[in-house]
Design a protein around this motif. Structure first.
Motif, mmCIF file in Angstrom:
data_model
loop_
_atom_site.group_PDB
_atom_site.id
_atom_site.type_symbol
_atom_site.label_atom_id
_atom_site.label_comp_id
_atom_site.label_asym_id
_atom_site.label_seq_id
_atom_site.Cartn_x
_atom_site.Cartn_y
_atom_site.Cartn_z
ATOM 1 N N HIS A 1 3.824 25.860 20.523
ATOM 2 C CA HIS A 1 4.695 24.744 20.876
ATOM 3 C C HIS A 1 4.262 23.431 20.217
ATOM 4 O O HIS A 1 5.108 22.641 19.778
ATOM 5 C CB HIS A 1 4.727 24.553 22.403
ATOM 6 N N TYR A 2 2.964 23.165 20.174
ATOM 7 C CA TYR A 2 2.461 21.893 19.652
ATOM 8 C C TYR A 2 1.458 22.145 18.535
ATOM 9 O O TYR A 2 0.798 23.194 18.492
ATOM 10 C CB TYR A 2 1.774 21.071 20.748
ATOM 11 N N ALA B 1 -4.369 20.300 22.791
ATOM 12 C CA ALA B 1 -3.194 20.025 21.956
ATOM 13 C C ALA B 1 -2.142 19.240 22.735
ATOM 14 O O ALA B 1 -1.553 18.294 22.218
ATOM 15 C CB ALA B 1 -2.614 21.342 21.439
ATOM 16 N N ARG B 2 -1.910 19.647 23.987
ATOM 17 C CA ARG B 2 -0.928 18.919 24.812
ATOM 18 C C ARG B 2 -1.386 17.497 25.068
ATOM 19 O O ARG B 2 -0.602 16.545 25.004
ATOM 20 C CB ARG B 2 -0.703 19.667 26.131
ATOM 21 N N ALA B 3 -2.660 17.308 25.369
ATOM 22 C CA ALA B 3 -3.178 15.966 25.661
ATOM 23 C C ALA B 3 -3.082 15.068 24.433
ATOM 24 O O ALA B 3 -2.675 13.902 24.522
ATOM 25 C CB ALA B 3 -4.619 16.062 26.157
ATOM 26 N N LEU B 4 -3.481 15.583 23.268
ATOM 27 C CA LEU B 4 -3.407 14.777 22.050
ATOM 28 C C LEU B 4 -1.953 14.436 21.702
ATOM 29 O O LEU B 4 -1.638 13.302 21.325
ATOM 30 C CB LEU B 4 -4.063 15.527 20.889
ATOM 31 N N HIS B 5 -1.063 15.419 21.815
ATOM 32 C CA HIS B 5 0.337 15.186 21.474
ATOM 33 C C HIS B 5 0.974 14.179 22.420
ATOM 34 O O HIS B 5 1.824 13.372 21.997
ATOM 35 C CB HIS B 5 1.096 16.516 21.520
ATOM 36 N N HIS B 6 0.568 14.176 23.655
ATOM 37 C CA HIS B 6 1.204 13.316 24.661
ATOM 38 C C HIS B 6 0.636 11.894 24.664
ATOM 39 O O HIS B 6 1.369 10.934 24.888
ATOM 40 C CB HIS B 6 1.029 13.945 26.040
ATOM 41 N N HIS B 7 -0.655 11.742 24.389
ATOM 42 C CA HIS B 7 -1.313 10.450 24.600
ATOM 43 C C HIS B 7 -1.663 9.698 23.309
ATOM 44 O O HIS B 7 -1.998 8.510 23.389
ATOM 45 C CB HIS B 7 -2.606 10.640 25.407
ATOM 46 N N SER C 1 -13.936 10.671 9.560
ATOM 47 C CA SER C 1 -14.789 10.298 8.433
ATOM 48 C C SER C 1 -16.198 10.062 8.946
ATOM 49 O O SER C 1 -16.421 9.209 9.823
ATOM 50 C CB SER C 1 -14.244 9.022 7.756
ATOM 51 N N GLU C 2 -17.141 10.815 8.415
ATOM 52 C CA GLU C 2 -18.528 10.664 8.859
ATOM 53 C C GLU C 2 -19.085 9.312 8.464
ATOM 54 O O GLU C 2 -19.998 8.789 9.112
ATOM 55 C CB GLU C 2 -19.389 11.783 8.262
ATOM 56 N N GLN C 3 -18.588 8.734 7.363
ATOM 57 C CA GLN C 3 -19.088 7.432 6.941
ATOM 58 C C GLN C 3 -18.470 6.292 7.759
ATOM 59 O O GLN C 3 -19.003 5.177 7.788
ATOM 60 C CB GLN C 3 -18.782 7.199 5.455
ATOM 61 N N GLY C 4 -17.329 6.544 8.389
ATOM 62 C CA GLY C 4 -16.656 5.507 9.148
ATOM 63 C C GLY C 4 -17.293 5.272 10.510
ATOM 64 O O GLY C 4 -18.146 6.032 10.968
ATOM 65 N N THR C 5 -16.880 4.184 11.147
ATOM 66 C CA THR C 5 -17.406 3.837 12.467
ATOM 67 C C THR C 5 -16.412 4.137 13.572
ATOM 68 O O THR C 5 -16.742 4.004 14.746
ATOM 69 C CB THR C 5 -17.765 2.341 12.515
ATOM 70 N N GLY C 6 -15.194 4.517 13.202
ATOM 71 C CA GLY C 6 -14.183 4.758 14.208
ATOM 72 C C GLY C 6 -14.228 6.173 14.738
ATOM 73 O O GLY C 6 -14.990 7.031 14.278
ATOM 74 N N ALA C 7 -13.365 6.413 15.712
ATOM 75 C CA ALA C 7 -13.251 7.735 16.308
ATOM 76 C C ALA C 7 -12.296 8.582 15.473
ATOM 77 O O ALA C 7 -11.594 8.077 14.594
ATOM 78 C CB ALA C 7 -12.741 7.605 17.744
ATOM 79 N N PRO C 8 -12.239 9.864 15.718
ATOM 80 C CA PRO C 8 -11.269 10.727 15.011
ATOM 81 C C PRO C 8 -9.837 10.235 15.237
ATOM 82 O O PRO C 8 -9.496 9.708 16.306
ATOM 83 C CB PRO C 8 -11.501 12.105 15.632
ATOM 84 N N ARG C 9 -9.001 10.418 14.219
ATOM 85 C CA ARG C 9 -7.625 9.948 14.275
ATOM 86 C C ARG C 9 -6.662 11.116 14.164
ATOM 87 O O ARG C 9 -6.955 12.138 13.544
ATOM 88 C CB ARG C 9 -7.346 8.948 13.151
ATOM 89 N N VAL C 10 -5.467 10.897 14.748
ATOM 90 C CA VAL C 10 -4.373 11.860 14.614
ATOM 91 C C VAL C 10 -3.558 11.465 13.394
ATOM 92 O O VAL C 10 -3.029 10.358 13.323
ATOM 93 C CB VAL C 10 -3.488 11.859 15.876
ATOM 94 N N VAL C 11 -3.468 12.368 12.424
ATOM 95 C CA VAL C 11 -2.726 12.060 11.197
ATOM 96 C C VAL C 11 -1.370 12.746 11.174
ATOM 97 O O VAL C 11 -0.503 12.395 10.358
ATOM 98 C CB VAL C 11 -3.532 12.455 9.954
ATOM 99 N N ALA C 12 -1.152 13.723 12.044
ATOM 100 C CA ALA C 12 0.143 14.399 12.115
ATOM 101 C C ALA C 12 0.234 15.111 13.453
ATOM 102 O O ALA C 12 -0.773 15.590 13.987
ATOM 103 C CB ALA C 12 0.318 15.386 10.963
ATOM 104 N N LYS C 13 1.447 15.153 13.979
ATOM 105 C CA LYS C 13 1.668 15.896 15.206
ATOM 106 C C LYS C 13 3.146 16.243 15.292
ATOM 107 O O LYS C 13 4.000 15.627 14.647
ATOM 108 C CB LYS C 13 1.246 15.083 16.433
ATOM 109 N N GLY C 14 3.439 17.260 16.081
ATOM 110 C CA GLY C 14 4.828 17.649 16.254
ATOM 111 C C GLY C 14 4.936 18.820 17.210
ATOM 112 O O GLY C 14 3.952 19.422 17.622
ATOM 113 N N SER C 15 6.178 19.126 17.559
ATOM 114 C CA SER C 15 6.467 20.251 18.435
ATOM 115 C C SER C 15 7.578 21.077 17.824
ATOM 116 O O SER C 15 8.346 20.587 16.981
ATOM 117 C CB SER C 15 6.872 19.758 19.831
#
Length: 386
Positions: free
Chosen positions: A272-273, A319-325, A280-294
């Motif tokens: 469904h999702y 998957a549901r939590a990432l897609h929703h939030h 990026s290991e060199q970056g200081t941020g958290a992981p990012r969502v670059v694509a999502k869909g259902s």
């Protein structure tokens, strides 16, 4: 019937229609208001400046009638004397003229406001059409103007007759007084008559000004079809806007799909999702969502991930939590750090693992996804409470 109602001008003019009318010089104007304010100003100024004007013009008249042999013989002196008398008279009248100019400007914009429009000065040859001219002669507007003219004539004539009748004895008595006294008394009666006429015109203005406003806005009324057409012109055709939005969604989808090959992992539901994550290991941020869909979009994300050998992990709650939030391009929330960390650890182990050497890394299971982050738990609680 519906088509007829759409063509009837029953709707009030929109702000855009009013602004367009102002650009064309179409604003509410009341000639009766202009006349009343100018007469009131003139009578008031004459009332307060009457004595000053009388003395000034008496001096000008006396100087003009005084016989001076030098003036009679020399045209240059005659011209200077005439110019001096004219300047003195003009100086005496300047306050009156200035007040009338100010009131004339104010009265012309008091009802409809100040408008600068070149379109109103452009020639309109349709006004030369005799048929339209006859139509205007017998229109309701012409009838109203005729009634106003007759009413004004009746008011002015009635007040004049009343003043003459009530002061007839004083007028007759002026015949037996000196010229100065007769002039003073006559001017007093004229001023009284003018003041009464101006006061009576207030009634005409009180009727005409609201009528002009009502008539102006009535002429600018629009049909429902006009309103719809204006809305289309201002907001755009709904069909065109729909095609634009469709193209925008398609472009956004292509950009999103282009990011899937660059992702570190794709978390699925499993059907469904689908959510693509990158870190990026060199970056200081958290992981990012670059694509999502259902649905079909999720299937396309999985297909592209398989083509480019991006790891796929079936983790329905995550998957549901990432897609929703989490929206595309945003970092994951703090509550999902633990679960995503386990997924990325599995991805890094998978990269270092060589097929045929040792056992493949074990897929993470039972990821720590907070219950309040999983939409499935919320839906289940709502069903239970209902």
């Amino acid at each position: 019937m519906a088509e007829e109602s759409d063509l009837e001008k029953t709707e009030a003019a929109t702000p855009r229609r009013l602004e367009k009318a102002r650009e064309e010089g179409q604003v509410a104007r009341s000639r009766e208001l202009n006349t009343f304010l100018l007469l009131a100003c003139g009578v008031s100024m004459l009332w307060f400046l009457g004595e000053h004007l009388f003395r000034s013009f008496r001096g000008v008249l006396r100087a003009g009638l005084w016989f001076d042999p030098q003036v009679a013989r020399d045209t240059g002196v005659m011209t200077v004397s005439a110019a001096k008398s004219a300047f003195q008279a003009l100086t005496s009248l300047l306050p009156l003229f200035g007040a009338l100019v100010v009131v004339a400007i104010f009265s012309s914009v008091a009802l409809g406001g100040l408008v600068f429009s070149s379109k109103a000065l452009q020639p309109k040859f349709e006004r030369l059409n005799p048929i339209k001219g006859v139509t205007r002669m017998f229109s309701a507007q012409t009838l109203v103007e005729l009634i106003k003219t007759l009413a004004k004539a009746a008011v002015i004539g009635g007040i004049g007759a009343a003043v003459i009748w009530n002061y007839r004895e004083e007028m007759i008595a002026l015949m037996h007084t000196t010229p100065s006294e007769a002039l003073t008394g006559g001017m007093r009666l004229v001023a009284l008559c003018c003041a009464l006429i101006v006061g009576a015109l207030i009634l005409v203005v009180a009727i005409d000004a609201p009528w002009q406003l009502w008539s102006h806005f009535k002429k600018l009324r629009m049909s429902r079809q006009d309103v719809k057409q204006e809305h289309k012109e201002s907001e755009g055709d709904p069909h065109v806007k729909g095609r634009i939005r469709q193209q925008q969604r398609a472009m956004a989808s292509r950009r999103m799909m282009a990011e899937v090959p660059k992702a570190d992992v794709v978390v699925t539901n499993p059907t469904h999702y689908a959510v693509a994550l990158t870190y990026s290991e060199q970056g200081t941020g958290a992981p990012r969502v670059v694509a999502k869909g259902s649905g079909l979009v999720a299937a396309r994300i999985r297909e592209i991930a398989q083509e480019h050998k991006v790891p796929l992990l079936s983790a329905p709650p995550l998957a549901r939590a990432l897609h929703h939030h989490v929206e595309i391009g945003q970092e994951i929330p703090v509550a999902l750090y633990g679960a995503v960390a386990q997924v990325l650890a599995w991805v890094y182990q998978l990269r270092t693992w060589q097929p045929g050497i040792g056992m493949p890394p074990e897929r993470p299971g039972d990821l720590p996804v907070p219950p309040d982050m999983d939409p499935a738990n919320k839906n289940g609680q709502e069903l239970k409470t209902s």
